[in-house]
Design an enzyme around this catalytic site. Structure first.
Site, PDB file in Angstrom:
ATOM      1  N   HIS A  66     -15.884 131.280   5.507  1.00  0.00           N
ATOM      2  CA  HIS A  66     -16.299 132.394   6.566  1.00  0.00           C
ATOM      3  C   HIS A  66     -15.322 132.646   7.208  1.00  0.00           C
ATOM      4  O   HIS A  66     -14.960 132.255   7.753  1.00  0.00           O
ATOM      5  CB  HIS A  66     -17.789 132.112   6.259  1.00  0.00           C
ATOM      6  CG  HIS A  66     -18.502 132.102   5.857  1.00  0.00           C
ATOM      7  ND1 HIS A  66     -19.402 132.545   5.602  1.00  0.00           N
ATOM      8  CD2 HIS A  66     -18.953 131.213   4.781  1.00  0.00           C
ATOM      9  CE1 HIS A  66     -19.639 133.117   4.457  1.00  0.00           C
ATOM     10  NE2 HIS A  66     -20.277 131.903   4.047  1.00  0.00           N
ATOM     11  N   HIS A  88     -25.227 132.565   8.977  1.00  0.00           N
ATOM     12  CA  HIS A  88     -26.552 132.238   8.590  1.00  0.00           C
ATOM     13  C   HIS A  88     -27.716 132.164   9.645  1.00  0.00           C
ATOM     14  O   HIS A  88     -27.287 131.540  11.007  1.00  0.00           O
ATOM     15  CB  HIS A  88     -26.286 131.560   7.744  1.00  0.00           C
ATOM     16  CG  HIS A  88     -25.411 131.850   6.604  1.00  0.00           C
ATOM     17  ND1 HIS A  88     -23.728 131.061   6.850  1.00  0.00           N
ATOM     18  CD2 HIS A  88     -25.652 131.842   5.035  1.00  0.00           C
ATOM     19  CE1 HIS A  88     -23.190 131.926   5.961  1.00  0.00           C
ATOM     20  NE2 HIS A  88     -24.113 132.106   4.428  1.00  0.00           N
ATOM     21  N   GLU A  91     -27.147 128.467  10.883  1.00  0.00           N
ATOM     22  CA  GLU A  91     -25.470 127.959  12.024  1.00  0.00           C
ATOM     23  C   GLU A  91     -26.435 128.354  13.727  1.00  0.00           C
ATOM     24  O   GLU A  91     -26.019 127.742  14.213  1.00  0.00           O
ATOM     25  CB  GLU A  91     -24.575 129.246  11.932  1.00  0.00           C
ATOM     26  CG  GLU A  91     -24.188 128.849  10.588  1.00  0.00           C
ATOM     27  CD  GLU A  91     -22.906 130.682  10.505  1.00  0.00           C
ATOM     28  OE1 GLU A  91     -21.790 130.068  11.098  1.00  0.00           O
ATOM     29  OE2 GLU A  91     -23.383 131.361   9.866  1.00  0.00           O
ATOM     30  N   ALA A 118     -23.229 133.763  -2.441  1.00  0.00           N
ATOM     31  CA  ALA A 118     -23.371 132.257  -3.115  1.00  0.00           C
ATOM     32  C   ALA A 118     -25.407 132.200  -3.110  1.00  0.00           C
ATOM     33  O   ALA A 118     -25.448 131.395  -2.971  1.00  0.00           O
ATOM     34  CB  ALA A 118     -22.338 131.087  -3.268  1.00  0.00           C
ATOM     35  N   MET A 221     -29.210 130.879   1.145  1.00  0.00           N
ATOM     36  CA  MET A 221     -29.556 131.129   2.310  1.00  0.00           C
ATOM     37  C   MET A 221     -29.243 132.366   3.451  1.00  0.00           C
ATOM     38  O   MET A 221     -29.040 131.790   4.742  1.00  0.00           O
ATOM     39  CB  MET A 221     -28.728 129.556   3.503  1.00  0.00           C
ATOM     40  CG  MET A 221     -29.311 128.611   2.203  1.00  0.00           C
ATOM     41  SD  MET A 221     -28.368 127.189   3.314  1.00  0.00           S
ATOM     42  CE  MET A 221     -28.298 125.869   1.611  1.00  0.00           C
ATOM     43  N   SER A 222     -29.308 133.462   2.825  1.00  0.00           N
ATOM     44  CA  SER A 222     -29.078 134.398   3.065  1.00  0.00           C
ATOM     45  C   SER A 222     -29.449 135.711   2.827  1.00  0.00           C
ATOM     46  O   SER A 222     -30.580 136.004   2.288  1.00  0.00           O
ATOM     47  CB  SER A 222     -27.201 134.222   3.411  1.00  0.00           C
ATOM     48  OG  SER A 222     -26.992 135.207   2.285  1.00  0.00           O
ATOM     49  N   ASN A 245     -23.855 127.021  -8.995  1.00  0.00           N
ATOM     50  CA  ASN A 245     -25.137 125.471  -9.321  1.00  0.00           C
ATOM     51  C   ASN A 245     -26.016 125.715  -9.789  1.00  0.00           C
ATOM     52  O   ASN A 245     -26.371 126.732  -9.841  1.00  0.00           O
ATOM     53  CB  ASN A 245     -25.334 125.274  -7.534  1.00  0.00           C
ATOM     54  CG  ASN A 245     -26.095 125.287  -6.725  1.00  0.00           C
ATOM     55  OD1 ASN A 245     -25.213 126.400  -6.455  1.00  0.00           O
ATOM     56  ND2 ASN A 245     -26.758 124.612  -6.817  1.00  0.00           N
ATOM     57  N   HIS A 259     -21.478 121.781  -1.708  1.00  0.00           N
ATOM     58  CA  HIS A 259     -20.574 123.190  -1.355  1.00  0.00           C
ATOM     59  C   HIS A 259     -18.968 123.189  -1.965  1.00  0.00           C
ATOM     60  O   HIS A 259     -19.204 124.346  -2.112  1.00  0.00           O
ATOM     61  CB  HIS A 259     -20.602 123.216  -0.007  1.00  0.00           C
ATOM     62  CG  HIS A 259     -20.529 124.254   1.269  1.00  0.00           C
ATOM     63  ND1 HIS A 259     -20.423 125.454   0.941  1.00  0.00           N
ATOM     64  CD2 HIS A 259     -19.065 124.385   1.991  1.00  0.00           C
ATOM     65  CE1 HIS A 259     -20.125 126.293   1.403  1.00  0.00           C
ATOM     66  NE2 HIS A 259     -18.985 125.661   1.589  1.00  0.00           N
TER      67      HIS A 259
HETATM   68  N1  HPA Z   1     -29.817 126.812  -3.054  1.00  0.00           N
HETATM   69  C1  HPA Z   1     -29.599 127.036  -1.965  1.00  0.00           C
HETATM   70  N2  HPA Z   1     -28.888 128.065  -0.927  1.00  0.00           N
HETATM   71  C2  HPA Z   1     -27.491 127.990  -2.007  1.00  0.00           C
HETATM   72  C3  HPA Z   1     -27.816 127.421  -3.664  1.00  0.00           C
HETATM   73  C4  HPA Z   1     -28.792 126.441  -3.664  1.00  0.00           C
HETATM   74  O1  HPA Z   1     -28.761 125.784  -4.269  1.00  0.00           O
HETATM   75  N3  HPA Z   1     -26.128 127.299  -3.844  1.00  0.00           N
HETATM   76  C5  HPA Z   1     -25.701 128.670  -3.379  1.00  0.00           C
HETATM   77  N4  HPA Z   1     -26.493 128.591  -2.077  1.00  0.00           N
END
Ligand code: HPA
Length: 287
Positions: A66, A88, A91, A118, A221-222, A245, A259
């Site tokens: 970022h 976020h 943070e 993501a 988370m955003s 993922n 990450h």
């Molecule tokens: N969970 C939450 N936030 C994320 C994930 C996840 O698996 N992958 C990328 N951001």
């Protein structure tokens, strides 16, 4: 109370005037780049870069992937502002701080928010590298009363109470599906439900199972705080998640989300995502 964290009109106007002084004309679209997705800003023609640190009252990001710049430029002749680096809740920023750029964008004349992230795939059909257009969301923070618009309402931006059904523009989603097909990513493109959790940990297997029973397709988370503030002040919203993922639902699995894996998945899709966003903007008929 609405002065909290630079969220008052006076504070926001200060940031807005500073940005106006640096750019030749008003942006119509704000793109918020998710983790590793800052490369979307490379699609802008005649870029003007404004470091977050130079903008009065603007938040600053603290994590890898970022970078912390506002980039103004054009895509097919349309003025676009891009946030390279987002904020976020984990943070330590308040939700007001995180979402203040959306109000600044509104003051600059923006009409459409394109928001990206993501996210982990909760839906078992989703594969790493897939794109999920967000058609709805579950705001877990909101269930607990944590909301960027908690406190006095600023009527200059919008009403105290406001709806969030139809938040994710149906017409743009339709255009995006067609573009996905034309780019050959049809099988890797979904429409689904995004849930926001606080992070910074990835989910426990039981949490992933709980999300599945709630019809969540992707978790991150955003995004939702910015979408709420955008809808409150009348912006159109188009959002998508890049599935970076698979969420681990097996109690004894050896796999652990991390990450690096998230950033690697983003990097493998860079060019396609750029083409996708450019084409969506072109087809939105902003001219
Ligand atoms: N969970 C939450 N936030 C994320 C994930 C996840 O698996 N992958 C990328 N951001």
């Amino acid at each position: 109370p609405i002065d909290e964290d630079g969220f008052s009109l006076t504070h926001l106007q200060k940031a807005t005037s500073y940005i106006k002084g640096k750019i030749p004309s008003s942006p119509r679209i704000l793109i918020i780049c998710g983790s590793g997705l800052g490369i979307l800003a490379d699609s802008l023609q005649s870029p003007i870069v404004i470091p977050y640190g130079d903008i009065p009252n603007f938040p600053e990001s603290t994590i890898k992937g970022h970078s912390g710049q506002l980039v103004f430029g054009t895509i097919s002749g349309i003025n676009v502002l891009c946030m390279k680096g987002r904020f976020h809740y984990y943070e330590g920023h308040s939700l007001k701080k995180i979402t203040s750029p959306v109000r600044i964008a509104k003051l600059l004349g923006v009409e459409l928010l394109i928001i990206t992230n993501a996210a982990g795939g909760v839906n078992q059909k989703y594969k790493v590298g897939d794109i999920m257009l967000i058609k709805d969301h579950i705001n877990f923070l909101g269930f607990a009363g944590t909301h960027p618009l908690r406190g006095l309402n600023d009527d200059d931006f919008g009403d105290r109470f406001f709806p969030v059904n139809r938040s994710y523009d149906k017409n743009i989603r339709k255009i995006a599906v067609e573009i996905g097909q034309s780019l050959g990513i049809g099988p890797n493109l979904h429409e689904g439900v995004y849930a926001m959790v606080g992070g910074p940990n990835y989910e426990s297997p039981s949490e992933v199972r709980a999300l599945r029973t709630l019809n969540v397709d992707a978790v991150g988370m955003s995004t939702i705080p910015e979408v709420l503030v955008a809808k409150h002040c009348g912006l159109k919203v188009f959002g998508f998640s890049l599935i970076t993922n698979e969420c681990v639902a097996d109690y004894d699995s050896e796999k652990q989300p991390n990450h690096e894996e998230v950033l690697a998945a983003v990097n493998s899709r860079t060019q396609q995502l750029k083409d996708f966003v450019i084409k969506v903007i072109e087809k939105c008929n902003f001219n």
